[in-house]
Design a protein around this motif. Structure first.
Motif, PDB file in Angstrom:
ATOM      1  N   LEU A  61       0.823  -1.209   0.000  1.00 33.89           N
ATOM      2  CA  LEU A  61       0.000   0.000   0.000  1.00 33.89           C
ATOM      3  C   LEU A  61       0.858   1.260   0.000  1.00 33.89           C
ATOM      4  O   LEU A  61       0.460   2.286  -0.561  1.00 33.89           O
ATOM      5  N   SER A  62       2.037   1.198   0.608  1.00 32.31           N
ATOM      6  CA  SER A  62       2.911   2.370   0.630  1.00 32.31           C
ATOM      7  C   SER A  62       3.348   2.752  -0.780  1.00 32.31           C
ATOM      8  O   SER A  62       3.669   3.910  -1.050  1.00 32.31           O
ATOM      9  N   VAL A  63       3.347   1.770  -1.691  1.00 37.04           N
ATOM     10  CA  VAL A  63       3.722   2.025  -3.082  1.00 37.04           C
ATOM     11  C   VAL A  63       2.492   2.283  -3.940  1.00 37.04           C
ATOM     12  O   VAL A  63       2.402   3.295  -4.649  1.00 37.04           O
ATOM     13  N   THR A  64       1.516   1.389  -3.874  1.00 39.89           N
ATOM     14  CA  THR A  64       0.356   1.478  -4.765  1.00 39.89           C
ATOM     15  C   THR A  64      -0.586   2.622  -4.408  1.00 39.89           C
ATOM     16  O   THR A  64      -1.437   2.987  -5.224  1.00 39.89           O
ATOM     17  N   SER A  65      -0.433   3.210  -3.239  1.00 35.52           N
ATOM     18  CA  SER A  65      -1.270   4.358  -2.892  1.00 35.52           C
ATOM     19  C   SER A  65      -1.026   5.521  -3.856  1.00 35.52           C
ATOM     20  O   SER A  65      -1.840   6.450  -3.941  1.00 35.52           O
ATOM     21  N   GLN A  66       0.076   5.471  -4.600  1.00 34.81           N
ATOM     22  CA  GLN A  66       0.362   6.502  -5.600  1.00 34.81           C
ATOM     23  C   GLN A  66      -0.699   6.543  -6.692  1.00 34.81           C
ATOM     24  O   GLN A  66      -0.848   7.559  -7.377  1.00 34.81           O
ATOM     25  N   TYR A  67      -1.434   5.448  -6.858  1.00 38.89           N
ATOM     26  CA  TYR A  67      -2.494   5.444  -7.867  1.00 38.89           C
ATOM     27  C   TYR A  67      -3.615   6.424  -7.515  1.00 38.89           C
ATOM     28  O   TYR A  67      -4.461   6.707  -8.348  1.00 38.89           O
ATOM     29  N   SER A  68      -3.614   6.915  -6.295  1.00 37.04           N
ATOM     30  CA  SER A  68      -4.601   7.918  -5.896  1.00 37.04           C
ATOM     31  C   SER A  68      -4.113   9.333  -6.187  1.00 37.04           C
ATOM     32  O   SER A  68      -4.844  10.301  -5.984  1.00 37.04           O
ATOM     33  N   ASN A  69      -2.867   9.441  -6.637  1.00 35.74           N
ATOM     34  CA  ASN A  69      -2.270  10.730  -6.953  1.00 35.74           C
ATOM     35  C   ASN A  69      -2.169  10.871  -8.471  1.00 35.74           C
ATOM     36  O   ASN A  69      -1.329  10.240  -9.107  1.00 35.74           O
ATOM     37  N   GLU A  70      -3.031  11.680  -9.040  1.00 39.44           N
ATOM     38  CA  GLU A  70      -3.096  11.806 -10.507  1.00 39.44           C
ATOM     39  C   GLU A  70      -1.732  12.091 -11.128  1.00 39.44           C
ATOM     40  O   GLU A  70      -1.394  11.555 -12.178  1.00 39.44           O
ATOM     41  N   ALA A  71      -0.937  12.927 -10.492  1.00 39.65           N
ATOM     42  CA  ALA A  71       0.320  13.380 -11.088  1.00 39.65           C
ATOM     43  C   ALA A  71       1.519  12.534 -10.672  1.00 39.65           C
ATOM     44  O   ALA A  71       2.644  13.023 -10.636  1.00 39.65           O
ATOM     45  N   TYR A  72       1.299  11.241 -10.377  1.00 40.74           N
ATOM     46  CA  TYR A  72       2.424  10.440  -9.886  1.00 40.74           C
ATOM     47  C   TYR A  72       3.540  10.259 -10.920  1.00 40.74           C
ATOM     48  O   TYR A  72       4.686   9.985 -10.570  1.00 40.74           O
ATOM     49  N   ASP A  73       3.233  10.406 -12.214  1.00 43.19           N
ATOM     50  CA  ASP A  73       4.279  10.281 -13.238  1.00 43.19           C
ATOM     51  C   ASP A  73       4.504  11.590 -13.993  1.00 43.19           C
ATOM     52  O   ASP A  73       5.146  11.610 -15.033  1.00 43.19           O
ATOM     53  N   ASN A 181      -7.019  -1.526   2.043  1.00 45.51           N
ATOM     54  CA  ASN A 181      -7.118  -0.619   3.192  1.00 45.51           C
ATOM     55  C   ASN A 181      -8.140  -1.121   4.203  1.00 45.51           C
ATOM     56  O   ASN A 181      -7.955  -0.972   5.416  1.00 45.51           O
ATOM     57  N   THR A 182      -9.218  -1.737   3.706  1.00 43.38           N
ATOM     58  CA  THR A 182     -10.214  -2.310   4.608  1.00 43.38           C
ATOM     59  C   THR A 182      -9.612  -3.458   5.405  1.00 43.38           C
ATOM     60  O   THR A 182      -9.807  -3.571   6.625  1.00 43.38           O
ATOM     61  N   THR A 183      -8.861  -4.320   4.720  1.00 44.33           N
ATOM     62  CA  THR A 183      -8.210  -5.436   5.423  1.00 44.33           C
ATOM     63  C   THR A 183      -7.243  -4.918   6.477  1.00 44.33           C
ATOM     64  O   THR A 183      -7.212  -5.418   7.610  1.00 44.33           O
ATOM     65  N   LEU A 184      -6.461  -3.904   6.114  1.00 45.78           N
ATOM     66  CA  LEU A 184      -5.457  -3.385   7.039  1.00 45.78           C
ATOM     67  C   LEU A 184      -6.090  -2.639   8.212  1.00 45.78           C
ATOM     68  O   LEU A 184      -5.701  -2.838   9.367  1.00 45.78           O
ATOM     69  N   ASN A 185      -7.055  -1.784   7.921  1.00 46.50           N
ATOM     70  CA  ASN A 185      -7.603  -0.892   8.947  1.00 46.50           C
ATOM     71  C   ASN A 185      -8.828  -1.437   9.675  1.00 46.50           C
ATOM     72  O   ASN A 185      -9.256  -0.854  10.670  1.00 46.50           O
TER      73      ASN A 185
END
Length: 305
Positions: A61-73, A181-185
């Motif tokens: 999640l620390s890596v893939t959470s970037q998919y929530s950031n439009e400008a990650y690339d 996130n549901t599994t983790l939290n």
């Protein structure tokens, strides 16, 4: 006065077990506890697996959470103005086709936004730069320029790739990130709470045993009936909490949700790359044809010279 006394009794009843557990924990940390109730091997194994599952979720999640950031690339060195982000490439190409002069063409490129600003993705940035480059060539050349034509077509294709990337991100957010996130939290938090209950029950049991043993001067065979009943009650609570925690941990470990979510992540990525491949595969022959045509024209002009 009665209310005050009742409050005092309730506070004492809730505080005393906490104080006993804390005292027992300190003794164990200092190595002063004589006996410590052992947890079942199955329970310990489940704890290890749950901890591993939690670590896996946190790392990915620390890596893939970037998919929530439009400008990650989106390249950090790019400086695009508000007008640069005002219109889609399709809209700009349509406006440019109607331009009758360089001034009108420039106005089409910097037309005010018709809706929200355009996305800040790498593909969209490439599209905007390609279209701007195409128009720079058009305005500086008389007649058609093959590179300008190719850049315009490339811009349109890169915008499509960028839109496909945004569609991928939306799928990943709803089908992977939300689930993990549901599994983790939630699920793993339930497991952590159940484990904490076990630890509290164990500390209570060992503190009761230690107190009764001290009261009996170390002779557990000489305990009173009340003392035995109190120990048995603490043992029952410990066993009950352990069984409950085992059930919760097994449920967390056995649920197919994390693997299903991972499959959805891969499917979203696959769909994006498939669409990108299709878009660029359709574009490549057109640009290749322009290149071949330009090379033939270049050779012919060289031969004529």
């Amino acid at each position: 006065m009665d209310r005050v006394q009742a409050f005092g009794k309730n506070f004492s009843a809730s505080f005393t077990p906490f104080a006993q557990r804390t005292q027992q924990l300190i003794k164990e940390q200092l190595g002063q506890a004589e006996d410590k109730t052992q947890l079942p091997d199955e329970y310990i194994e489940l704890e290890k697996r749950v901890d591993a599952l939690k670590l896996v979720h946190q790392k990915l999640l620390s890596v893939t959470s970037q998919y929530s950031n439009e400008a990650y690339d989106y390249p950090p060195n790019i400086r695009e103005s508000f007008n640069d982000l005002g219109r889609t490439i399709n809209e700009k190409v349509s406006l440019l086709s109607q331009a009758g002069s360089p001034a009108e063409a420039q106005a089409a490129l910097t037309a005010p936004p018709s809706a929200k600003p355009q996305p800040k993705t790498f593909n969209h940035a490439i599209a905007r730069a390609s279209l701007a480059g195409s128009q720079t060539l058009v305005q500086s050349t008389e007649g058609e320029d093959p590179l300008a034509t190719a850049l315009e077509k490339y811009a349109l294709s890169e915008e499509k790739v960028g839109e496909a990337r945004l569609a991928q991100d939306a799928q990943i957010q709803s089908r992977f990130l939300a689930g993990w996130n549901t599994t983790l939290n939630t699920n793993l938090m339930f497991a952590a709470k159940a484990r904490k209950n076990v630890e509290n029950a164990r500390l209570t049991l060992d503190s009761v045993k230690a107190a009764k043993k001290a009261a009996a001067r170390g002779d557990l065979d000489n305990l009173s009936e009340d003392a035995r009943a109190e120990i048995e009650q603490a043992e029952d609570e410990f066993v009950g909490q352990t069984e409950e925690a085992v059930s919760v941990m097994k449920n967390v470990l056995d649920t197919p949700e994390p693997l299903r979510n991972l499959a959805d992540l891969i499917a979203a990525q696959l769909e994006f790359h498939k669409k990108a491949y299709e878009i660029l595969s359709e574009l490549a022959p057109t640009v290749d044809a322009l290149q071949v045509e330009q090379e033939a024209s270049y050779r012919k002009s060289r031969e004529g010279a």
